[in-house]
Design an enzyme around this catalytic site. Structure first.
Site, PDB file in Angstrom:
ATOM      1  N   ASP A  47       0.914  -1.097   0.118  1.00  0.00           N
ATOM      2  CA  ASP A  47      -0.019  -0.018  -0.052  1.00  0.00           C
ATOM      3  C   ASP A  47       0.605   1.064   0.071  1.00  0.00           C
ATOM      4  O   ASP A  47       2.038   1.264   0.609  1.00  0.00           O
ATOM      5  CB  ASP A  47      -0.906  -0.080   1.289  1.00  0.00           C
ATOM      6  N   TYR A  75       4.978  -8.226   9.149  1.00  0.00           N
ATOM      7  CA  TYR A  75       4.834  -6.770   9.139  1.00  0.00           C
ATOM      8  C   TYR A  75       5.066  -6.345  10.724  1.00  0.00           C
ATOM      9  O   TYR A  75       4.637  -7.230  11.619  1.00  0.00           O
ATOM     10  CB  TYR A  75       3.304  -6.364   8.988  1.00  0.00           C
ATOM     11  N   ASP A  89      -8.391   2.588   8.212  1.00  0.00           N
ATOM     12  CA  ASP A  89      -7.006   2.984   8.395  1.00  0.00           C
ATOM     13  C   ASP A  89      -6.922   4.603   8.683  1.00  0.00           C
ATOM     14  O   ASP A  89      -8.328   5.049   8.652  1.00  0.00           O
ATOM     15  CB  ASP A  89      -5.609   2.624   7.402  1.00  0.00           C
ATOM     16  N   ARG A 181      -5.283  -4.151   8.093  1.00  0.00           N
ATOM     17  CA  ARG A 181      -6.320  -3.032   8.097  1.00  0.00           C
ATOM     18  C   ARG A 181      -7.796  -3.982   8.809  1.00  0.00           C
ATOM     19  O   ARG A 181      -8.243  -3.461  10.117  1.00  0.00           O
ATOM     20  CB  ARG A 181      -6.591  -2.255   7.275  1.00  0.00           C
TER      21      ARG A 181
END
Length: 305
Positions: A47, A75, A89, A181
């Site tokens: 992203d 992550y 988000d 998310r």
């Protein structure tokens, strides 16, 4: 051999530490211009708001994309508790009033651990998932109701790295296709206080980690200096978690023409890398039964020419 033919023969992997603020496709275009090679692709979108490991494939190595894209990811996610957004988000609009956070680190960890294992996850409404041929985020922006089907994902490990309410930094090791998310939003739901993702950094993609990566700024400098090749990782190293068989020169010649070669009778089923004696990736091979009932390696993708 012309200089263009030489460039066309270049095959390998660039592991880039992508900065925030640009798309994965932006990075692909920078690599195309810097290398003067058209055949460039990435192995899974990162992203624009996220940073970290972006694996770029150059030349014939682009044909490895489907295998590297399916690899596990890791992550560091910054989750903010106390409210929620429609995009899950920081880019979205708030969907609930901000509330006081009455959650301890221990309570958070208990609920966090419930998301480990094979679970169902519903992608965010603002995502590129297609619904009847249309992207979900386009429908959501038009104010249309978006109903997405849950998907099975694998979350291998979740761990709190930093507790600084209202924000928590979580290490996430998960399968490809996991939406961090959605994980943040779902956590907020079960905690009762709401939560959304405010920061994301990919630390690992398959076997490649931040230790293998080069900052995009340094890679651009190498393009200008003409020595970017020093960052190119051989294609043979991209699937080192796969078993391999070494091919002698005669077998290399056979495989590169798409023909089968014999396998040992006690070989375990599955796919392997076919590597030349020089260490080059020749092909991906799948174990199959031959006409006489013996085992053979069938070339699935050939890279060596």
């Amino acid at each position: 051999m012309s200089s263009q033919d030489t460039k066309n023969a270049i095959s390998g992997v660039l592991v880039i530490d992508k900065p925030t603020g640009m798309t994965s496709h932006d990075v692909v275009n920078i690599v195309r211009r810097g290398t003067d090679i058209r055949r460039v692709g990435h192995t899974g979108t990162l992203d624009p708001r996220a940073s970290g490991v972006l694996v770029i494939l150059v030349g014939p190595a682009v044909r490895l994309s489907e295998y590297i894209s399916a690899s596990d990811k890791r992550y560091q996610a910054i989750i903010r508790m106390g409210t929620a957004t429609d995009t899950y988000d920081a880019e979205g609009s708030f969907t609930r009033e901000e509330t006081a956070i009455d959650v301890t680190e221990e309570q958070f960890e208990v609920e966090l651990k419930k998301f480990e294992g094979e679970i169902e996850q519903i992608p965010p409404p603002y995502s590129a998932v297609k619904v009847k041929g249309r992207k979900a985020y386009e429908m959501a922006r038009n104010g249309e109701e978006v109903e997405l089907e849950p998907r099975m994902i694998q979350v291998h490990h979740l761990e709190i790295l930093e507790w600084a309410t209202p924000e928590v930094v979580v290490d996430v090791h998960c399968s490809s296709g996991t939406y961090i998310r959605s994980l943040a939003n779902d956590l907020g739901e079960v905690l009762g206080c709401g939560a959304y993702l405010v920061g994301l950094r990919r630390t690992k993609n398959g076997r490649f980690s931040l230790r293998d990566s080069v900052p995009l700024r340094k890679l651009k400098e190498a393009f200008d200096a003409g020595d970017w090749y020093k960052y190119l990782i051989p294609a043979a190293e991209s699937l080192t978690d796969w078993p391999f068989v070494e091919l002698d020169p005669d077998q290399v010649e056979t495989v590169r023409h798409g023909h089968r070669i014999k396998a040992d009778p006690d070989t375990e089923p599955g796919m392997v890398r076919g590597i030349s004696t020089a260490g080059e990736l020749v092909a991906l091979l799948n174990l199959e039964e031959g006409e006489a009932g013996d085992l053979e390696w069938q070339p699935k993708k050939v890279f060596f020419s």
